[in-house]
Structure formats: C-alpha cells, structure tokens
Design an enzyme around this catalytic site. Structure first.
Site, mmCIF file in Angstrom:
data_model
loop_
_atom_site.group_PDB
_atom_site.id
_atom_site.type_symbol
_atom_site.label_atom_id
_atom_site.label_comp_id
_atom_site.label_asym_id
_atom_site.label_seq_id
_atom_site.Cartn_x
_atom_site.Cartn_y
_atom_site.Cartn_z
ATOM 1 N N HIS A 132 16.075 -26.078 13.289
ATOM 2 C CA HIS A 132 17.122 -26.275 14.286
ATOM 3 C C HIS A 132 16.435 -26.525 15.625
ATOM 4 O O HIS A 132 15.329 -26.053 15.879
ATOM 5 C CB HIS A 132 17.976 -25.006 14.346
ATOM 6 C CG HIS A 132 19.213 -25.100 15.165
ATOM 7 N ND1 HIS A 132 19.198 -25.042 16.540
ATOM 8 C CD2 HIS A 132 20.532 -25.202 14.812
ATOM 9 C CE1 HIS A 132 20.433 -25.107 16.998
ATOM 10 N NE2 HIS A 132 21.266 -25.210 15.970
ATOM 11 N N ASP A 209 13.481 -17.511 11.880
ATOM 12 C CA ASP A 209 14.854 -17.821 12.247
ATOM 13 C C ASP A 209 15.726 -17.513 11.035
ATOM 14 O O ASP A 209 15.732 -18.248 10.046
ATOM 15 C CB ASP A 209 14.957 -19.303 12.631
ATOM 16 C CG ASP A 209 16.395 -19.767 12.865
ATOM 17 O OD1 ASP A 209 17.330 -18.983 12.627
ATOM 18 O OD2 ASP A 209 16.577 -20.940 13.268
ATOM 19 N N GLN A 212 20.842 -18.370 9.321
ATOM 20 C CA GLN A 212 21.624 -18.796 8.169
ATOM 21 C C GLN A 212 21.425 -17.904 6.950
ATOM 22 O O GLN A 212 22.202 -17.987 5.997
ATOM 23 C CB GLN A 212 21.273 -20.241 7.806
ATOM 24 C CG GLN A 212 21.615 -21.263 8.867
ATOM 25 C CD GLN A 212 23.113 -21.430 9.074
ATOM 26 O OE1 GLN A 212 23.910 -21.148 8.188
ATOM 27 N NE2 GLN A 212 23.499 -21.872 10.253
ATOM 28 N N LYS A 235 27.848 -15.998 13.115
ATOM 29 C CA LYS A 235 27.751 -16.604 11.779
ATOM 30 C C LYS A 235 27.928 -15.570 10.665
ATOM 31 O O LYS A 235 27.857 -15.922 9.488
ATOM 32 C CB LYS A 235 26.405 -17.322 11.629
ATOM 33 C CG LYS A 235 26.186 -18.459 12.620
ATOM 34 C CD LYS A 235 24.856 -19.149 12.390
ATOM 35 C CE LYS A 235 24.509 -20.102 13.523
ATOM 36 N NZ LYS A 235 25.452 -21.231 13.638
ATOM 37 N N CYS A 375 22.127 -30.265 15.178
ATOM 38 C CA CYS A 375 21.006 -29.743 15.976
ATOM 39 C C CYS A 375 19.709 -29.778 15.182
ATOM 40 O O CYS A 375 18.886 -28.861 15.278
ATOM 41 C CB CYS A 375 21.293 -28.334 16.478
ATOM 42 S SG CYS A 375 22.692 -28.236 17.620
#
Length: 419
Positions: A132, A209, A212, A235, A375
C-alpha cells in the site's frame, strides 16, 4: 462458538438498508472500511453519554473513568496480538500514522547523531512491490531525508512475493525491512516469518503492515518475528480515527519522539524537555479517546465470535467466490487462485469494461465495491493494468452475496456490449 452468519448480520444495523431504488445492500468493501456492530456503536454512545472526559490529567470521577476505559483498550489491543504488556502498544490515528511514526522517529534519530536508528548513505530500507502507498511513501521520504537507499522485492505473475533474490536484497546494509502481511489488492498472505528471519540474521529490524490480516485471522507478533506491527480499527469492526503501533519495548525506549506537545512530556523548561516513558512518549496531545474505547469493544466482539470460526467461514466464501468468478469469460482475478493462499479481497478486471464502469453498474444493483488502484499503483503496474475493481468479504457476508457479485459483473458485460 458455532458460526451463524444470519445471527451475526443482525448485529450490523446498516446491512438492513435498501439503496439505489430498493436494492438490498450488498456490502463488499470491508478491505476499505468494515461495518460496525451494535456492540461497538452502543459502547461509543455510552462513553459519550456517561463517561466523556479527557484522560490522565483530570482528577475528577469522569476523568478517572475515561482514563480507565482508554488504558483498558490498550491492554485489550496488546493481548489481541500477543504483546508482552500494554506498554508496547502506541495508539495512533491509523496504520498510516503508525508507519510514519517509525519512519520519522528514525529521521529524528539520524538528526541527533549516530545510533541504532540513524540512517545515512550506504544504508538500505527494503520493502515490496506489493505494498500500500502507506508502506512505500514514508520510506521514500525517509531515504530522501537521510541519503539511504530504498530497495524492494518484486511480485510473481501469480501474485506472490518473489523471494528468489532475498539474499541479494537483505544484506548487512539493510537497516529495516517493511512488508505487508496480507495484500489489500491480491489477498496474498506473505511468508512474513521467513523474511523476518532473514532480516534478523542480517541485523535488520522488521515492520509488518497487518491492516488486512489482523481483522481476519489470529496474529501473534512473536510468531511473525516482527519488531514493529501496525493495524487499524476501522477495518476490524471498530471506529475510524484510531490505529495501533506495536513495537518491542526496548525499541520504543530507544526511539526519539514522533510529535511534541502535551501529555508526552515528563518535564519542560524553556530550554529543554524530558519525555514520558513509552507508550505515552509517542502520544502527544489529546488522543482519540472514544475511538480507542470503540476499538476495545471491537476486539471484544471479534474475540467472542472466534477467529477460527470466522476464518473457516471466510475460506468458504473465498472458495465460492473463486468458483463463481473464475468461469466468467473476460474476468481476470489478480492474485492467488487457491483459497488457502489468500485473504478475502478480490481485485479483478473485466475485458473491455473499465473498472469504474464495473463498479458503477454494481452500485446501481446495490453492490458496494471499490474501483481504482487501491493505493497500490506500483502493484497494478506490475500486473500491466492501470486499475481494477475490488470486492472484499468479511464475517457478515454470504455465499448469496458472492453470487450477486458474479451476476452483477455479467450485467456490466451485457450493458457495455450493447453500447
């Protein structure tokens, strides 16, 4: 706990909406932001109605209650990802700020002189082509400020991380490796532990990261081999405006502050300042208090459902989505085509139909998806496309909604074939 998607859907008031002339809402944009259950909405309302006050500074009862709720959310967040204790949890406004916190702290360390976090010419930061923008741009800027070099892993044609040259990419010059756990475009679940082991063997730090992955599966920072990990509330059924940076406590102790202001100080004179111990050293000013409390409620909610049951449900959805999308002529799914290798975000292109046109037709049918580069422009370029349409599933989605997506794509094909 037995996973009952019909019961779970009742927890989400927005899913009862009808839109675009009476179509039932089919919400397939949870990779962008998830919907919120009543349990989280009620917690937010209760905080503002009964406990609203600033934290840490107020000596009255409301201040004590707000502080207890805020710091309680920190404890929940730490336990949620396997932190050793809550002092390893720094609240930010989102994962973008969490990554920037590390990058700017390294920049501040560089300005202060040689040290573990300082960078200069000859030093390298390693990322991946799958990232991202939030995990690309901060490192580009850091390298521009310090003279360090940015390098990256490529992506294979089937949407996996290309680790064939890992020995050439991660070397004694590598200071930090920052990579995504699960791609927001491809759904690919990356071999984070393997990359982390290589980085640590070279003396580098590892940032993950997990925006997700944390909402969809059990994540343990020790098992991943991370030194830093970030995720975001919105999220994972929580409110917007609150994110988390986890870091090993000894690293937070060494890192200089990211922002300066109230709350993060120990003592201030006109010519100098001393700072609070972590995590408060990195939480300047009034923090998103209610949002943190809402995040704590979201963690409780997901914990009650259970990630094993939720992951099993999502795997069934992924398998069914692959079954109904793959046979559609002209549809190209970006990323792995085996359910066990991916998460529940599906990015795809439709031959001769622009992704924004696909999403518009779907929206007219009440189906909410995202279109664009998500993104992740470099990743789309690697696949030779400018943009894609993305449908992303979560715990409240059903097989029937995957069928509706497939029918909607066919409708888009029919509509544009007539023009």
């Amino acid at each position: 706990m037995t996973f009952d998607v019909a019961r779970i859907r009742k927890d989400f008031p927005i899913l009862d909406r009808q839109i675009r002339g009476g179509h039932p809402l089919v919400y397939l944009d949870s990779a962008n932001t998830s919907q919120k259950p009543r349990q989280v909405l009620d917690t937010l309302a209760d905080f503002y109605e009964r406990h609203n006050a600033n934290i840490h500074r107020a000596s009255h009862q409301l201040g004590e209650e707000a502080t207890e709720a805020y710091e309680g959310a920190r404890i929940k967040a730490g336990r949620f990802i396997g932190a050793r204790d809550e002092t390893e949890i720094v609240f930010t406004k989102n994962i973008t700020e969490a990554i920037n916190l590390v990058a700017y702290s390294m920049s501040n360390a560089t300005a202060a002189g040689p040290g573990r976090f300082s960078l200069g010419p000859g030093d390298e930061i390693v990322i991946t082509e799958m990232e991202h923008h939030s995990n690309i741009v901060p490192w580009q800027l850091l390298c521009q400020r310090t003279g360090a070099t940015l390098r990256w892993f490529g992506v294979t044609p089937d949407g996996r991380l290309d680790t064939s040259n890992i020995g050439d990419l991660i070397t004694e010059r590598t200071r930090l490796v920052s990579l995504v756990h699960q791609s927001n475009v491809l759904g690919t679940i990356n071999p984070v532990r393997m990359v982390a082991d290589a980085a640590h063997a070279a003396g580098a730090l590892v940032l993950v990261d997990a925006a997700q992955s944390v909402p969809h599966m059990p994540v343990d920072v020790t098992e991943l081999g991370a030194d830093f990990l970030g995720f975001t509330s919105h999220k994972m059924c929580g409110p917007t405006g609150i994110g988390v940076l986890w870091a090993r406590r000894e690293l937070l102790d060494e890192m200089p502050p990211f922002l300066g202001g109230g709350e993060m100080i120990e003592s201030v004179w006109m010519d100098r300042t001393t700072f609070s111990a972590p995590p408060h050293k990195f939480e300047a000013g009034t923090m998103p208090i209610a949002q943190a409390v809402g995040l704590g409620a979201a963690i409780d909610y997901l914990g009650e459902i259970g990630f094993d049951a939720m992951r099993a449900h999502e795997l069934q959805l992924i398998e069914h989505a692959l079954e109904v999308l793959t046979p559609i002529e002209g549809v190209r799914i970006l990323g792995p085509t085996k359910a066990a290798d991916r998460g529940s975000a599906f990015s795809f292109t439709v031959a001769d139909v622009h992704p924004h046109d696909v999403s518009q037709v779907l929206d007219d049918l009440g189906i909410a998806v995202r279109a664009g580069h998500h993104c992740a422009w470099p990743l789309h370029r690697a696949f030779g496309v400018q943009s894609s349409t993305r449908a992303s599933f979560y715990l409240y989605n059903t097989r029937e909604e995957a069928d509706a997506l497939a029918d909607g794509i066919r409708e888009a094909q029919r509509f544009f074939a007539r023009r």
